[in-house]
Each structure stands twice: as structure tokens, then as C-alpha cells.
Enzyme design. Sequence first.
Site, mmCIF file in Angstrom:
data_model
loop_
_atom_site.group_PDB
_atom_site.id
_atom_site.type_symbol
_atom_site.label_atom_id
_atom_site.label_comp_id
_atom_site.label_asym_id
_atom_site.label_seq_id
_atom_site.Cartn_x
_atom_site.Cartn_y
_atom_site.Cartn_z
ATOM 1 N N TRP A 104 3.023 -8.287 -12.803
ATOM 2 C CA TRP A 104 3.028 -6.696 -11.863
ATOM 3 C C TRP A 104 1.798 -5.898 -12.344
ATOM 4 C CZ3 TRP A 104 3.660 -2.112 -12.767
ATOM 5 C CH2 TRP A 104 4.048 -0.939 -11.645
ATOM 6 N N HIS A 105 1.843 -6.107 -14.000
ATOM 7 C CA HIS A 105 1.081 -5.422 -14.942
ATOM 8 C C HIS A 105 0.063 -5.879 -14.152
ATOM 9 C CE1 HIS A 105 5.235 -3.845 -16.073
ATOM 10 N NE2 HIS A 105 4.129 -2.748 -16.684
ATOM 11 N N GLY A 106 -0.640 -6.581 -14.887
ATOM 12 C CA GLY A 106 -1.654 -7.223 -14.525
ATOM 13 C C GLY A 106 -2.039 -8.437 -14.045
#
Lengths: 474, 345
Positions: free
Chosen positions: A322-324
Site C-alpha cells: 500500500w505504501h508504494g
Amino acid sequence: MTFQSYEYLFVFLPVVFILYTLVRKNAFAANTVICLAGLIFYGMSGWHFLFFLMASALLDFWLGKKIASCEEQDKRKRWLIISCVFNVGMLSLVKYSPWITGNLNDLMRWSGFSDHAVLMAMPMVPGISFYTFQTLSYTIDIYKREEHPRRNLMTYMSFVSFFPHLVAGPIMRSRNLLPQLEKVRPSVTWEQAAPAIFLIIWGVFKKLVLADNFGDIVNNANLNDAGAGLIFAYAFAMQVYCDFSAYTDVARGTARLFKVELNVNFLTPYFSQNPSEFWRRWHITLSTWVRDYVYIPLGGNRGGARQTMRNVIITMFLCGLWHGAGTNYIVWGLWHGALLALYYRYPLDEMLKRKFGSRLGQPLAMILMFQLVCIGWIFFRGESWQQIWQAFYSIGEIFRGEPLGAFTQMLYMLALFALPVFLTDYLGWKRGTEYPELYTLMPTWLKTAHYVVMFYLLIFLGKRLSNDFIYFQF
Amino acid sequence: MTSFISSFKPLLIALCIILAVEAASHLVPVPQRYNSDLLTLAPQQKERVTNIFLIEKMNTLANMPARFLQFGDSSGFYGLKPEIVTQRVKGEWLNFGCCARMGFGGYRTYAAEVLKHQRAAGGNPTFMVINITPYYAATREFEESELPEALHLAYGQPWRYESWLAGWRLSFTNWLYLGKPVDEFLDQRTDKYWSGDFSNMRPELDRLNQTHGWMERPGPAKPITMDECVFPVDEERLEWYARRQPQLLLRRELNETANFAKTQGLTLVLLFNPVPCEAERSDSAATLQREIEAFKAEWPDVIVPVDFIRRYPPELFKDIWHLNVVGAERNSREIAEALVKAGVR
């Protein structure tokens, strides 16, 4: 427009607040102001980005009604799947397609298949991970019959585009935010406005003075120097915390001016004794989101130990993703998954407390947990695997007795800015809250001292051309 | 009202304290000195020498009433000596040339601030001179530098604070960051254009006052390679611009600058630095020349006294962008003659 800009603090926010106050008694008009303000706020970073926001919001508004109006379970599920596929698909397209196609190209090149693959380039859409998760939770909750669909599009749009939390959270569930926006709210009193304004100023101070200075320490750390990796990890731990929690502070303070309470997102996370406590204190709205919508549907801890650990690892893998788009984020997520699994099997904090007693064991558990979290931050921050490796190598050099030349100077800079973070967080932790929430308990002279000190530290040490908030990219 | 006062008492008291401190500190004259990385206020970052020039020129030159105000990249900074030009044309000439990374937006912001100083000092400038090298004209990246934004923050907005960090405040900042409580620019090794520290830079900066902003390009001359002669234009991007925009980036920026000069009541003079080699052979040279001709046709009042490409022998250069002292003197004489020929006396 960013929270720390003059445009936001002295033009946008006062204008929106005045307009809202003028029409406050009419819920529709008030929500129209909030909605338009949100769209302008968001559109100023690129008007074409509004397409993604509107697409996600409008589709889920429509699907929410469809799901609620349908009694057949299969059809309800079908509508929900459309919502999930659309939101996750859009998120993946924007965030992961360049990364995926890049890796595919590498693979094709490596296998000798082709060296002319196409690389997809998508613009970075600010906050897409946040608002897709919000609208997604709306349809999922309707599907689970924990929420009802809204008839009024304006109210719903004001929930999605409520500007304080639009770009970097907190990720609000519709059941928490919509009921607040639906009703006519009394205007904020002076007694309520004062702590809200303090929260905003505190957030700006934390961003410009603390986070951005930590950022410079991180950027200046030469990882060829012995021990610099340690500074790099600690400084980034502080930077990401101050940066993200500063955004949340400004968001929460702003929302309070509109008589809206946003969820707490941080609660002195570096005082955690174990990984599960850390995730109850760090980015709380994301961790509860993945707990409710990923971990529990996977089975949570209902199976045996092995299944629980599997579910934890999968959840944290997705959390990292989700963060990247990057293997480093995935490894960061897996690292936390592994820590959760490790502590589940071997509760090191409990073992320390048993061995040394609660008085010594508790701080030891916190220190250990902080080190483990910092190892994760090296993966998170590393711009390449070479840099990550260098950071670890540089830490290893401390134990090989290499001379610590630049280390001492960097340590001074780190201590200079980390000390106020530690002290304020400690005071917050002792009372089970965040430091700015103690404002109402402070005597007048202390409040005054805070304002004066914050003002002058902003002048002396605040970075004028500030860095962007780190979480804007997620 | 009572509720307001009791709720905001701490903030109001704090504001009073801040006002009192500020009033007191303004009563005591403090020298205008640098803080670290003044324009971006990032004390942990090394200062950029170009920022120092900008601040220094603003502090020492902007209040001198002048007829010509020159802005632009470093080719003009090192390549145009005001004392030589003003032997042929009347009035004072101030060289505020600095650096390409300011971008045209930066030149305009900076010029606006200089004009405020000029008018406050009773000056009435007539000409706004933009001096750039053709290599800069060929670049595609005017807008990508953060310096224009920093300049805007420092000079271009009502809540500017270029004098916030001076005197005792700077002492405090320096003490905290570097352990030295002095209100002076400290140990900033600047960037690649300057060797040594501030101690050997100060005398050079002090001379800017006498030379009206000109300085000899520091450092040894670099051999000029033929590869460098070609304009660094990405042809693909040039075509992209040509397709999407009716004008190239250069022309749009020149238009904006001409507009700016007009609104300020100034005549724009556009100058190009000489080049050391066959730059005209670059594929894009003709395109750029066409753009400049179109600009001249659109703005007949703008003075463009010299050609876009003028070749000087390589021995008159320090590198492709910058002239040495002999080159600067020759260029200044040529510019002066060209201005006279264009009717500027």
C-alpha cells in the site's frame, strides 16, 4: 497547496471557515462549502487529479445504493466486487503499473526475449491510497449491513473530499465521519477553537522545525562513514514520525474548527513494547483498516498459530505494498509481519519483563522495539538496495571498531532535534494521550511559552522551502 | 468577548511578547549578514554561491540609483563590465546577473525587488537588460529550478522575511547548529564554482560595489570541447513543444519578461553572450533564431542590439558559458557600440 504554506494558513483556511460559518445552519449549504473547498484544495495540485477522486467517489456512491437496495446475496456480492476491482484496479494502475512494467521489462531483457518493452508512466496522484480506502470501506460496510447508503450526494461528497484529511489521512470510515457531517453542527466556541489552533500551529512547527531538519540529517548522512547508517535510520524514524503526525495534527486541528472530530492516528508509537502495540499506536487508521478489511476476513487469529502468522504476514505484505511500488516497501511490510509473528511466538517484551522486572524490563522492551522498527525504516527509506546495504554495512562498522569521524557531529544534530520529540512524547505517553492534547491542562504561562518558543524556533530553525509531506506520495 | 480573551489569552500574550522583542531588536541596528543557505533557510545544507551573490548584490547595489538594470544568467555576470559600457552610454549600469537556475521567473521576481529598492532610493531606471548565453536560451528547463520559488518566498510576497535572520537571531542559529555564536556566514564551502571558504570570498564580494556587480569568473579556464558547442537541446522535446505550443518556451518567457518590463515602465534590452565555437551548426539554432525574430517582430520596442550567435576565439573564454576578463572587456565594448547604434545614448 500544502498545510504549511501561507496560502493555506492565512487565505484558504480562513476563507473556507468564514464561508462555512455563514451557512453553517443549513447542512446542505455547509456541506457544499466543504465539498467545494475540498475539490479546490485537491484540484490545486493538478485539476486532472479530480478525475480519479470523482470516479472513485461517484462509483462507490452509486454502488452503495445498489448493494443496499438488493436482497440477493449473489448480486450484492457482485456489486461489491465491482467496487473492489475498480478501486484497487485504479490504485494499482496509478501506483504500480510503472513498477510492474519496469520489472517485466527487466525480466524480458534478462531472458533475452526483448529489450524494447513499453514502460507505463502515470502521474503520481496525491492521496489516492487514502480516499480509495475510504470509499471502499463505505461499500464494504454497506455490504456488511454496518452502514446505510446516503441519498444526498453532497453529504457523501463532503465525506470523501473533506479537505483536512483528503491527501494523507487519517483514513476515516464513513460511519465515523458521515454522521458528523450530516447534522447541523453548532459553531465552534472560543474555548474549542483555542486548542484546535494550537494543534495546527504545533503541526506546522513539528513539520518545519523537526521533520524537515531530520530530513536534512537523513539526506546529509554519508553512508560511507562508519556509524552513519545508524544516524540515517534514527533520523528517518524521527522524520517520518514528525512529518506524518504533523500532517495529522494540522488535519485534526482544522477539522475541529468545523466541529468535526477526526480519528487519532498516532499515539506515541516509539514507546511501544511490542509490534502489535506499535501498530496500535502507529498510523492507527490504516492499521485498523487493514485489520478489519484484510486480516479478519482472512481468518484473523481464529485458526491455529500457524494460520494466524500466515494471516499476519499476508496483511503486512499488503500494508507494505500500500505504501508504494517497490520491493523495499514490500520487505518493510514483511519485516513487520515477521516481527508480529516472532512476538506472537516469543513475546520478547514479556520475557524481558520477567527477567529484569517491570521497572527495567519495560524500558528495555521499548528500546528493543525501537531498534527493530528502525531496521524496518532503513528498508522503507532506502532509495536503492545498494543504499540499504550500505546503511547496514555502516552500522556494522561501529562494531568493528572503525573510527567514528562524522558520526559524533551527526549524533549531536540528531540529539538536538530528537530531544524535544522524546520529551513531549514522554509527557503524552505518561498520560495516555498525544502531547498537544495536554494543552487544555497547561497553565497560561506555559501555553504562552509554547507559542513564543514555537514562533522563534520556526524563525531560527524552520526550513523555509519545506519538503513535501512524505505521505503525499502514498 | 470575555470568553474570547480568556481562551486566547496565552496566544495574545505570546503575540505581545513577540511584538515587544521584535520592536526592541529593530531599535538596535544589526548588520545584514548571511545565514546558512539563506534563500532556502536550510541550515544543514551547504550554501550555494549563487545565493550569496543574489543577496550580496541586493544588499549592496539595489539602492544605487541607475539607468540600466541588468539581470540574467552567469554569462552576463562575468561577461559584462558596467564601467566599460557606461563609457559610451549615459547613466549608471548595475549588473545583477547571477545564474541560470533562477529561470526567467526568478529574474522577474528579483527585478521587481530591485525596482522597489531603486524607487525607494529615488532612482528612475529606464532599461531592464536581460543578458543570457545562447546555450541558456536553448535550454528546456527554465521552470524546473526551485530558486524562483525561493526568491518568491524571500522577496515576492507580503510576508517576506529576508531580514528575519540577522544579528542575534543568526548568532543563535549558528550557535545551535555549529557551536559558534557569531552573526557571520560560517564555514560554508559553497559549491563547485568556488574553492575555499568565505574568508577568501568576502574581499571579492566587497569589490562588487565598485565594479557595479561584475566579477571575474573564478577558477581556471576549462578546455572547450567540440561536443559542448552543440546546443543541449533535446530535439524530441523541441518538437513536442512546437506541436503543442504555438511558441517555444524561450519565446513565452521572453514575452512574459517584455510584458513585465512594459508594466514597470522600462524598455527591455535583450543581450546574448558570445560563444566560443560553432554553435550555429546546432540543429536547433535556426529554430531558436526564428523564435527570437518572431519575438522581435511582436515587440518592436524591445532592443536586441547584438546577434543571437556571435563567435569569439576560445582563448577569451573560461568555459563555453563564461568569458574571461579580456573577453568580458571586448564584449562590453561591443555591447556599448551596439547600444549606441540602436539609439541608446
